[in-house]
Each structure stands twice: as structure tokens, then as C-alpha cells.
Design a protein around this motif. Structure first.
Motif, PDB file in Angstrom:
ATOM      1  N   PRO A 256       0.819  -1.214   0.000  1.00  0.00           N
ATOM      2  CA  PRO A 256       0.000   0.000   0.000  1.00  0.00           C
ATOM      3  C   PRO A 256       0.859   1.273   0.000  1.00  0.00           C
ATOM      4  CG  PRO A 256       0.084  -0.932   2.215  1.00  0.00           C
ATOM      5  CD  PRO A 256       0.891  -1.849   1.328  1.00  0.00           C
ATOM      6  N   PHE A 257       0.487   2.226  -0.832  1.00  0.00           N
ATOM      7  CA  PHE A 257       1.144   3.541  -0.844  1.00  0.00           C
ATOM      8  C   PHE A 257       0.049   4.591  -0.748  1.00  0.00           C
ATOM      9  CE2 PHE A 257       4.251   0.911  -3.061  1.00  0.00           C
ATOM     10  CZ  PHE A 257       5.459   1.378  -2.561  1.00  0.00           C
ATOM     11  N   GLU A 258       0.413   5.799  -0.379  1.00  0.00           N
ATOM     12  CA  GLU A 258      -0.511   6.941  -0.463  1.00  0.00           C
ATOM     13  C   GLU A 258       0.228   8.015  -1.269  1.00  0.00           C
ATOM     14  OE1 GLU A 258       0.595   9.777   1.388  1.00  0.00           O
ATOM     15  OE2 GLU A 258       2.311   8.458   1.736  1.00  0.00           O
ATOM     16  N   PRO A 259      -0.512   8.929  -1.889  1.00  0.00           N
ATOM     17  CA  PRO A 259       0.168   9.822  -2.850  1.00  0.00           C
ATOM     18  C   PRO A 259       0.861  11.053  -2.267  1.00  0.00           C
ATOM     19  CG  PRO A 259      -2.203  10.105  -2.969  1.00  0.00           C
ATOM     20  CD  PRO A 259      -1.974   9.049  -1.930  1.00  0.00           C
ATOM     21  N   ILE A 260       0.848  11.225  -0.936  1.00  0.00           N
ATOM     22  CA  ILE A 260       1.435  12.466  -0.379  1.00  0.00           C
ATOM     23  C   ILE A 260       2.905  12.274  -0.005  1.00  0.00           C
ATOM     24  CG2 ILE A 260       1.238  14.196   1.462  1.00  0.00           C
ATOM     25  CD1 ILE A 260      -1.788  13.734   1.436  1.00  0.00           C
ATOM     26  N   TYR A 261       3.222  11.109   0.553  1.00  0.00           N
ATOM     27  CA  TYR A 261       4.618  10.859   0.965  1.00  0.00           C
ATOM     28  C   TYR A 261       5.199   9.627   0.256  1.00  0.00           C
ATOM     29  CZ  TYR A 261       3.813  14.253   4.714  1.00  0.00           C
ATOM     30  OH  TYR A 261       3.539  15.389   5.416  1.00  0.00           O
ATOM     31  N   SER A 262       4.720   8.430   0.663  1.00  0.00           N
ATOM     32  CA  SER A 262       5.361   7.207   0.133  1.00  0.00           C
ATOM     33  C   SER A 262       5.184   7.103  -1.382  1.00  0.00           C
ATOM     34  CB  SER A 262       4.800   5.964   0.830  1.00  0.00           C
ATOM     35  OG  SER A 262       3.393   5.929   0.717  1.00  0.00           O
ATOM     36  N   GLY A 263       4.033   7.553  -1.885  1.00  0.00           N
ATOM     37  CA  GLY A 263       3.778   7.489  -3.333  1.00  0.00           C
ATOM     38  C   GLY A 263       4.724   8.407  -4.097  1.00  0.00           C
ATOM     39  N   LYS A 264       5.014   9.583  -3.520  1.00  0.00           N
ATOM     40  CA  LYS A 264       5.945  10.504  -4.209  1.00  0.00           C
ATOM     41  C   LYS A 264       7.361   9.946  -4.194  1.00  0.00           C
ATOM     42  CE  LYS A 264       3.313  14.698  -4.106  1.00  0.00           C
ATOM     43  NZ  LYS A 264       3.161  16.097  -3.726  1.00  0.00           N
ATOM     44  N   MET A 265       7.693   9.275  -3.095  1.00  0.00           N
ATOM     45  CA  MET A 265       9.021   8.629  -3.048  1.00  0.00           C
ATOM     46  C   MET A 265       9.100   7.548  -4.129  1.00  0.00           C
ATOM     47  SD  MET A 265      10.640   6.317   0.002  1.00  0.00           S
ATOM     48  CE  MET A 265       9.147   5.338   0.140  1.00  0.00           C
ATOM     49  N   LEU A 266       8.040   6.777  -4.255  1.00  0.00           N
ATOM     50  CA  LEU A 266       8.020   5.703  -5.256  1.00  0.00           C
ATOM     51  C   LEU A 266       8.176   6.286  -6.671  1.00  0.00           C
ATOM     52  CD1 LEU A 266       7.380   2.810  -6.282  1.00  0.00           C
ATOM     53  CD2 LEU A 266       4.969   3.477  -6.240  1.00  0.00           C
ATOM     54  N   LEU A 267       7.390   7.336  -6.978  1.00  0.00           N
ATOM     55  CA  LEU A 267       7.483   7.921  -8.320  1.00  0.00           C
ATOM     56  C   LEU A 267       8.876   8.499  -8.567  1.00  0.00           C
ATOM     57  CD1 LEU A 267       4.000   9.679  -8.690  1.00  0.00           C
ATOM     58  CD2 LEU A 267       4.706   7.424  -9.514  1.00  0.00           C
ATOM     59  N   ALA A 268       9.460   9.071  -7.528  1.00  0.00           N
ATOM     60  CA  ALA A 268      10.819   9.620  -7.661  1.00  0.00           C
ATOM     61  C   ALA A 268      11.800   8.492  -7.964  1.00  0.00           C
ATOM     62  CB  ALA A 268      11.219  10.344  -6.378  1.00  0.00           C
ATOM     63  N   LEU A 269      11.642   7.369  -7.285  1.00  0.00           N
ATOM     64  CA  LEU A 269      12.543   6.233  -7.541  1.00  0.00           C
ATOM     65  C   LEU A 269      12.403   5.787  -8.998  1.00  0.00           C
ATOM     66  CD1 LEU A 269      14.436   3.889  -6.576  1.00  0.00           C
ATOM     67  CD2 LEU A 269      12.347   2.570  -6.178  1.00  0.00           C
ATOM     68  N   LEU A 270      11.155   5.659  -9.445  1.00  0.00           N
ATOM     69  CA  LEU A 270      10.946   5.200 -10.832  1.00  0.00           C
ATOM     70  C   LEU A 270      11.553   6.204 -11.823  1.00  0.00           C
ATOM     71  CD1 LEU A 270       7.260   3.887 -10.488  1.00  0.00           C
ATOM     72  CD2 LEU A 270       9.363   2.522 -10.554  1.00  0.00           C
ATOM     73  N   ASP A 271      11.395   7.498 -11.527  1.00  0.00           N
ATOM     74  CA  ASP A 271      11.955   8.522 -12.426  1.00  0.00           C
ATOM     75  C   ASP A 271      13.487   8.497 -12.404  1.00  0.00           C
ATOM     76  OD1 ASP A 271       9.396   9.177 -13.044  1.00  0.00           O
ATOM     77  OD2 ASP A 271       9.338  11.053 -11.904  1.00  0.00           O
ATOM     78  N   LEU A 272      14.058   8.333 -11.216  1.00  0.00           N
ATOM     79  CA  LEU A 272      15.534   8.293 -11.128  1.00  0.00           C
ATOM     80  C   LEU A 272      16.069   7.076 -11.890  1.00  0.00           C
ATOM     81  CD1 LEU A 272      16.065   9.327  -7.375  1.00  0.00           C
ATOM     82  CD2 LEU A 272      16.796  10.636  -9.396  1.00  0.00           C
ATOM     83  N   ILE A 273      15.352   5.969 -11.795  1.00  0.00           N
ATOM     84  CA  ILE A 273      15.780   4.764 -12.526  1.00  0.00           C
ATOM     85  C   ILE A 273      15.747   5.048 -14.030  1.00  0.00           C
ATOM     86  CG2 ILE A 273      15.099   2.394 -13.133  1.00  0.00           C
ATOM     87  CD1 ILE A 273      14.215   2.024 -10.204  1.00  0.00           C
ATOM     88  N   GLU A 274      14.637   5.651 -14.486  1.00  0.00           N
ATOM     89  CA  GLU A 274      14.512   5.985 -15.917  1.00  0.00           C
ATOM     90  C   GLU A 274      15.643   6.907 -16.365  1.00  0.00           C
ATOM     91  OE1 GLU A 274      12.584   4.934 -18.357  1.00  0.00           O
ATOM     92  OE2 GLU A 274      11.757   3.470 -16.947  1.00  0.00           O
TER      93      GLU A 274
END
Ligand SMILES: Cc1ncc(COP(=O)(O)O)c(C=O)c1O
Length: 318
Positions: A256-274
Motif C-alpha cells: 500500500p502507498f498513499e500519494p502524499i509521501y510514500s507514493g511521491k518517493m516511489l514515483l521519484a525512484l521510478l523517475d531516477l531509474i529511468e
């Protein structure tokens, strides 16, 4: 309450394609209510309050604050009273987050934005201390030097659990990253993902906050940085496609993620990987900082689709 949260390896085709090992430290599983960084940051604050014979803890937060929600429960559990200085109008008392805080006995005091801005000023804090002389005052987000002690325990646990190169966490009030930096002593690469937009007049605001919290000799801590451009428009802002990406990842991994903290970290990780930030073979850990109660407030404001996202239960009406 025990910290020792599990470390979960995430199998996902994107990670496999880039030959990266990604795990997530599931601090969201520490406790159903005081989860994530909340228990870590509050633990030594509550011990300090009790050791100093305080009968209550006073702190600050917005109307949907994870910190206020967790503090109310933790104090209730520890037989301490709690007082929340809340930014905004009294009608917020009935929202998802504050209904729970009230249910756990928190006294809510609503202040306007100008008053709330004084939350770090010594004269305002002294005035509150005079008014609530039996209270231990904890800053917004629980971020003070006592919080760093609790956060640094994440590193001790991780060192027992795995070998890794980089650790990611979201940053709001800076205590989480500062505690990880202090505990890590330059062993790993630490990356804070700013979830809010810093003012044009002070672009290094979060970095300065981290440095203020660290012990004096910050030159001892060199292995960290903040990603400042991955906040997706500002605090609690996100697009429909951000939500879709987070939700799809949650569904694929059952995390489970939420879009304010953990979700933004997740998207940042995916973007950094890209962007090719991590070399092949790199071992990365994300710290899940909890905050899932926030989904209740987002659902209430119709900012997420309640049929998709698991929404936590409402407080019983008193
Ligand atoms: C769920 C969650 N994750 C991360 C953070 C950011 O932590 P910090 O405020 O210590 O930077 C917060 C805010 O406290 C939070 O509520």
C-alpha cells in the motif's frame, strides 16, 4: 511496541530490466495506527515527556496531519494528555483525521495561518509553555533531536537485514532524513525526496532544516542529498497520472502507498531509474514511512477514487 519492521524485496519487471535490487523497509507495518516514521519520531519524545513528569504533549499540524493523528493515539496509549495546535478553522474538527484525534482525547486548538507561522518562534513557544505548563512541546512533524534517535534505529535494523547502497525517504519537516543521516554515519547514499515545493526565496529550506537538526559538525555527514524537483506540484498535489502510476504499482506488488509521501518517493525512484541515476547492480532500499491514514482525508475530499484505494475506517461518532 516493537520497531523491527520487515524488509521486503520487490519483484517488478522495471527493476529486473535495469538490473537493480529494490527492497522496501515496511515501517508502515510497525503498528496499524502509529506507523512509519511516526512511532520512530515519537518514541523518545514520549519517553522524555514521561521522565520529566509532564502530563501532556503539545504539538502542531495541519488539519490532515499524520503526526497529529499518531500523536493523539500514542499519548492516549501512554496515558498522557495531548494538545494539537491546528492550522485552520474549527470546522476541520470533524474531518477524517481530527475526528480520530478527538476520539483519542486530543484537545484541538485552531489557529489562523498567521499564528501558525509563529510555531518555531521562541516567544510564541514560551507563551504556549506558560499556558500549558505541564506539557512537553514537540515541533511540527515531531521533528526534533529526540526524533533523530528513533529514526537512526532504522539504520541499525537495516544493517542487520541486508547490505545496500542507497536509501530513499520522503521529506516534509526533515526529521526523518536527519535521523537517517545521523544513524548512518556515511555508510550509504541517502536520498531525501522533497514532497513540497520550496519557496523561490529559500530554495535550500529543507536542506537547512536537516542541517539544523544534525549535531553541530555537519561536515561529518557528507553522504546525502535532497531531490528538490520531484514534489509533483507541491505538498499534497499530484496528477491523475501520478495516482494511476502509484495505484498500478501498489496493485502489482501488493504494497500500500498513499500519494502524499510514500507514493511521491516511489514515483521519484521510478523517475531516477529511468534517468539512469543508479548503476546496474545497485541495491536500493525505500523507507515506507506510513501515512496511510491520509487516504481517509483524501477520500473525504474526493481526491482519490474510494473504489480503488483502500480507505481506512472512520472514527466512531462520539
Ligand atoms: C507518512 C509520512 N512520511 C514522511 C514524512 C516526512 O517526514 P519528515 O517530516 O520527518 O521529513 C511525513 C511527515 O512527517 C509523513 O507523515
Amino acid at each position: 511496541m516493537t520497531n523491527n519492521s520487515p524488509l521486503q524485496l520487490i519483484n517488478h519487471p522495471i527493476f529486473k530490466f535495469h538490473r537493480l535490487t529494490i527492497s522496501i523497509k515496511r515501517d508502515d507495518l510497525i503498528h496499524p495506527i502509529i506507523s512509519g516514521n511516526k512511532w520512530r519520531k515519537l518514541k523518545y519524545n514520549l519517553i522524555h515527556a514521561k521522565n520529566n513528569h509532564k502530563s501532556s504533549v503539545l504539538s502542531f499540524g495541519g488539519a490532515y496531519s499524520n503526526h497529529i493523528h499518531a500523536l493523539a493515539f500514542a499519548c492516549h496509549q501512554q496515558s498522557l494528555a495531548s494538545i494539537g495546535i491546528i492550522r485552520g478553522e474549527p470546522h476541520y474538527a470533524n474531518n477524517f483525521t481530527l475526528s480520530w484525534a478527538k476520539y483519542w482525547g486530543m484537545k484541538l486548538i485552531f489557529v489562523d495561518r498567521e499564528t501558525y507561522k509563529k510555531r518555531h518562534q521562541q516567544d510564541y513557544l514560551q507563551q504556549l509553555q506558560n499556558q500549558f505548563s505541564q506539557s512537553f512541546i514537540v515541533p511540527e512533524g515531531g521533528s526534533n533531536k529526540l526524533a533523530l534517535l528513533g529514526m537512526s534505529e532504522v539504520i541499525d535494523e537495516l544493517n542487520q537485514q541486508t547490505k545496500f547502497d542507497s536509501l530513499l525517504c520522503p521529506i516534509g519537516s526533515a526529521g526523518t532524513l536527519a535521523g537517517l543521516i545521523q544513524g548512518d554515519s556515511n555508510q550509504h547514499n541517502l536520498i531525501g525526496i522533497a514532497v513540497l515545493k520550496q519557496g523561490a526565496d529559500n530554495k535550500s529550506y529543507l536542506r537547512d532544516e536537516v542541517i539544523k537538526l544534525l549535531p553541530n559538525n555537519t561536515k561529518d555527514y557528507q553522504n546525502w542529498h535532497i531531490e528538490n524537483n520531484m514534489h509533483r506540484g507541491g505538498y499534497a498535489k499530484f496528477s491523475a497520472s501520478d495516482l494511476e502510476r502509484i495505484f498500478a504499482f501498489s496493485k502489482a506488488t501488493n504494497i500500500p502507498f498513499e500519494p502524499i509521501y510514500s507514493g511521491k518517493m516511489l514515483l521519484a525512484l521510478l523517475d531516477l531509474i529511468e534517468q539512469g541515476y543508479f548503476p546496474a547492480g545497485h541495491k536500493i532500499v525505500m523507507l515506507h514511512t506510513g501515512g496511510l491514514q491520509g487516504l481517509g482525508g483524501l477520500a473525504e475530499r474526493k481526491l482519490i477514487n474510494t473504489k480503488q484505494w483502500g480507505v481506512p475506517p472512520q472514527a466512531p461518532s462520539s
